[in-house]
Design a protein around this motif. Structure first.
Motif, PDB file in Angstrom:
ATOM      1  N   GLU A  35       0.827  -1.199   0.000  1.00  0.00           N
ATOM      2  CA  GLU A  35       0.000   0.000   0.000  1.00  0.00           C
ATOM      3  C   GLU A  35       0.869   1.260   0.000  1.00  0.00           C
ATOM      4  O   GLU A  35       0.379   2.362   0.256  1.00  0.00           O
ATOM      5  CB  GLU A  35      -0.918   0.002   1.241  1.00  0.00           C
ATOM      6  CG  GLU A  35      -1.821  -1.201   1.353  1.00  0.00           C
ATOM      7  CD  GLU A  35      -2.823  -1.312   0.193  1.00  0.00           C
ATOM      8  OE1 GLU A  35      -3.067  -0.284  -0.482  1.00  0.00           O
ATOM      9  OE2 GLU A  35      -3.344  -2.417  -0.047  1.00  0.00           O
ATOM     10  N   THR A  51      -2.891  -4.132  -4.565  1.00  0.00           N
ATOM     11  CA  THR A  51      -3.118  -3.012  -3.642  1.00  0.00           C
ATOM     12  C   THR A  51      -4.617  -2.776  -3.481  1.00  0.00           C
ATOM     13  O   THR A  51      -5.392  -3.011  -4.422  1.00  0.00           O
ATOM     14  CB  THR A  51      -2.434  -1.728  -4.167  1.00  0.00           C
ATOM     15  OG1 THR A  51      -2.722  -0.649  -3.267  1.00  0.00           O
ATOM     16  CG2 THR A  51      -2.895  -1.369  -5.572  1.00  0.00           C
ATOM     17  N   THR A  52      -5.035  -2.298  -2.282  1.00  0.00           N
ATOM     18  CA  THR A  52      -6.457  -1.958  -2.056  1.00  0.00           C
ATOM     19  C   THR A  52      -6.783  -0.566  -2.586  1.00  0.00           C
ATOM     20  O   THR A  52      -7.947  -0.172  -2.616  1.00  0.00           O
ATOM     21  CB  THR A  52      -6.784  -2.017  -0.557  1.00  0.00           C
ATOM     22  OG1 THR A  52      -5.966  -1.065   0.140  1.00  0.00           O
ATOM     23  CG2 THR A  52      -6.569  -3.419  -0.014  1.00  0.00           C
ATOM     24  N   GLY A  81      -7.663  -4.366  -5.416  1.00  0.00           N
ATOM     25  CA  GLY A  81      -8.617  -5.068  -4.541  1.00  0.00           C
ATOM     26  C   GLY A  81      -9.774  -4.147  -4.164  1.00  0.00           C
ATOM     27  O   GLY A  81      -9.569  -3.110  -3.529  1.00  0.00           O
ATOM     28  N   GLY A  83     -13.207  -2.895  -2.257  1.00  0.00           N
ATOM     29  CA  GLY A  83     -13.659  -3.037  -0.862  1.00  0.00           C
ATOM     30  C   GLY A  83     -13.840  -1.683  -0.228  1.00  0.00           C
ATOM     31  O   GLY A  83     -14.388  -0.769  -0.858  1.00  0.00           O
ATOM     32  N   SER A  85     -11.846   0.846   0.322  1.00  0.00           N
ATOM     33  CA  SER A  85     -11.182   2.014  -0.275  1.00  0.00           C
ATOM     34  C   SER A  85     -11.731   2.344  -1.651  1.00  0.00           C
ATOM     35  O   SER A  85     -11.992   3.516  -1.972  1.00  0.00           O
ATOM     36  CB  SER A  85      -9.674   1.778  -0.379  1.00  0.00           C
ATOM     37  OG  SER A  85      -9.111   1.578   0.902  1.00  0.00           O
ATOM     38  N   ASP A 109     -14.502  -7.749  -4.048  1.00  0.00           N
ATOM     39  CA  ASP A 109     -14.680  -7.468  -2.622  1.00  0.00           C
ATOM     40  C   ASP A 109     -14.822  -8.781  -1.841  1.00  0.00           C
ATOM     41  O   ASP A 109     -15.429  -9.736  -2.321  1.00  0.00           O
ATOM     42  CB  ASP A 109     -15.938  -6.595  -2.448  1.00  0.00           C
ATOM     43  CG  ASP A 109     -16.054  -6.063  -1.021  1.00  0.00           C
ATOM     44  OD1 ASP A 109     -15.073  -6.171  -0.266  1.00  0.00           O
ATOM     45  OD2 ASP A 109     -17.136  -5.559  -0.688  1.00  0.00           O
TER      46      ASP A 109
END
Length: 514
Positions: A35, A51-52, A81, A83, A85, A109
């Motif tokens: 991240e 990465t989110t 990813g 979710g 964020s 997610d």
């Protein structure tokens, strides 16, 4: 190498393609999660980076700058990813990735990043196992090839085909070079030069150089830390660990083959030496029986003896090289005859060889006296082998038969002891060998049957009347013919030393042909 398509197929609904709507066959070197605004210090290149997207949701970094960093580090795929964020790929990030040709995938997610890592390493393990099985299969095929009569060509050919490129084996002793495919012969001049450098190293190791901007790898083939040859490879692809294992196996097989050939050569040398020693002591029948029982070539019916003297022990390979090219009005080459004979032994710092007379026939076309004092030309020796260069040239007899060998050998020992350094010394034809030449001259005389004339004359102990009666000739005609004989062969047939040897030579010619 695992591709993105393989990983996406394995993950099914746990991974989705990005804006392109499909997975490419881009190879992936690993999976990394970060991240950080700049994760590149922790990457080696070729990874799938997950990465989110927190840094993009908070506006902490410019997507174009972030993507440029990944591009410079050779990151292959960016995984977002979804979710807390991000609920979708930010348009600015998608545009930056499209411009940089950086592929994007989506982790839905609630799907743990660990699923992606686990799927990747499961695929890597299966691929490694498959490579291992292929490697084992190739190694088994190489081991089988090593059992064939043409072991070295078969192993080199199999390795080249396995690697999708070319291969060559340059032995240091004995065998000739093996190159596959034949078109790779164009690379051999440079390969030989590089191989020679490895031979000189105190601690030989793998070496790499380039030909036409393509890497070539040299592997020394070692037996007891001694270089027996060099395996050269121009692989058609990047070598994998499995490939290197196969190459190591091939080097071991080549080393074993070289050692086997060396042991066979040593056994042949011992048996050939025993045969030669029996022959020079007059035990020709025993020598022939030993040669036959040992699987050696037949002892030639007519021989020449060759001797080379040196300061130290003389390997046959060096001696054969030394015996090349006696300088004179015509070139002579004793090397092939010496290489072809297994009947060689060392005696009082000299190398004694029994040669097949038919392989050195050109020497019989001129009197040996014409060759005496000819300079001995030494070829093919490096400075470190100077002590093994024969210091005395060849000492040859005339063509001889079995019964003559012991006396010829004694004369040979005396001649090699007094031979000038670096010169050819004439042993001198024995009476028996001279008599053989006399009979040949009589046989080749076309105007009268001088062979029958001399045979009858000697059979009747020089009695003119009885010999003339047997031949159906007038006594004066017989006298004329005998004068012609003396003139033709240059000796007096009535000399007991001449007549004795001439009679035996005539009997031998009658039995074995002229």
């Amino acid at each position: 190498m695992i591709t993105l398509l393989q990983l996406g197929t394995a993950l099914a609904s746990d991974l989705e393609p990005g804006p392109s709507g499909r997975y490419s066959t881009t190879p992936i070197a690993g999976v990394h999660v970060s991240e950080l605004e700049d994760p590149t210090p922790y990457l080696s290149g070729g990874e799938l980076l997950l990465t989110t997207g927190m840094i993009f949701a908070r506006g902490q970094v410019d997507p174009a700058v972030y993507v440029r960093r990944l591009q410079e580090k050779s990151v292959k795929v960016l995984g977002i990813g979804l979710g807390p964020s991000l609920t979708a790929i930010p348009p600015a990030l998608a545009a930056a990735c499209a411009e940089a040709k950086l592929e994007v995938v989506v982790v839905p997610d609630q799907v743990p990043f660990q699923n992606v890592s686990r799927a990747y390493w499961n695929l890597a393990m299966r691929s490694s196992n498959a490579d291992l099985m292929d490697s084992l299969g190739t190694q088994t095929a190489m081991a089988r090839a090593a059992m064939r009569p043409d072991a070295v060509p078969a192993v080199v050919r199999g390795l080249a085909q396995s690697l999708g490129g070319w291969a060559a084996y340059v032995p240091r002793f004995g065998e000739g070079e093996t190159v596959w495919p034949p078109s790779a012969e164009q690379f051999m001049p440079k390969v030989r030069r590089e191989t020679h450098r490895i031979d000189k190293l105190e601690a030989p190791s793998t070496a790499t150089f380039e030909i036409l901007n393509q890497p070539v790898v040299l592997y020394p083939v070692l037996v007891n830390a001694q270089v027996y040859g060099v395996l050269s490879l121009g692989p058609g692809r990047r070598l994998t660990p499995a490939d290197r294992q196969v190459i190591t196996t091939v080097c071991v097989l080549l080393a074993m083959r070289s050692r086997q050939r060396e042991q066979q050569a040593e056994s042949t040398a011992v048996l050939g030496s025993a045969v030669a020693k029996l022959a020079v002591r007059g035990q020709l029948e025993a020598a022939r029986m030993l040669a036959e029982d040992s699987g050696l070539p037949d002892v030639p019916s007519t021989l020449r003896l060759l001797a080379l003297r040196a300061q130290g022990s003389i390997p046959v390979s060096f001696a054969a090289e030394s015996a090349r090219g006696l300088l004179g009005p015509e070139p002579y080459d004793l090397g092939p005859a010496l290489k072809a004979t297994p009947f060689v032994f060392e005696h009082e710092s000299s190398l004694i060889a029994l040669l097949d007379a038919s392989l050195v026939a050109p020497l019989g076309e001129r009197p040996f006296d014409d060759l005496e004092g000819t300079e001995f030309q030494v070829l093919g020796f490096s400075p470190e082998n100077q002590n093994q260069i024969p210091e005395t040239a060849a000492v040859l007899s005339a063509q001889i038969h079995g019964a003559q060998i012991p006396s010829i050998f004694q004369a040979l020992r005396a001649a090699i002891a007094r031979a000038p350094k670096g010169m050819l010394t004439h042993l001198g034809s024995s009476d028996e060998s001279k008599a053989s030449n006399w009979v040949k001259a009589l046989h080749e005389y076309a105007r009268a049957d001088l062979v029958a004339t001399v045979t009858s004359y000697l059979r009747h102990r020089g009695t003119w009347e009885e010999a003339a009666r047997e031949l159906g000739l007038h006594r004066n005609t017989l006298r004329y013919r005998m004068q012609l004989v003396n003139s033709l062969i240059g000796v007096d047939v009535d000399d007991p030393d001449v007549s004795a040897h001439l009679w035996l030579a005539l009997r031998h010619a009658e039995t074995h042909g002229f």
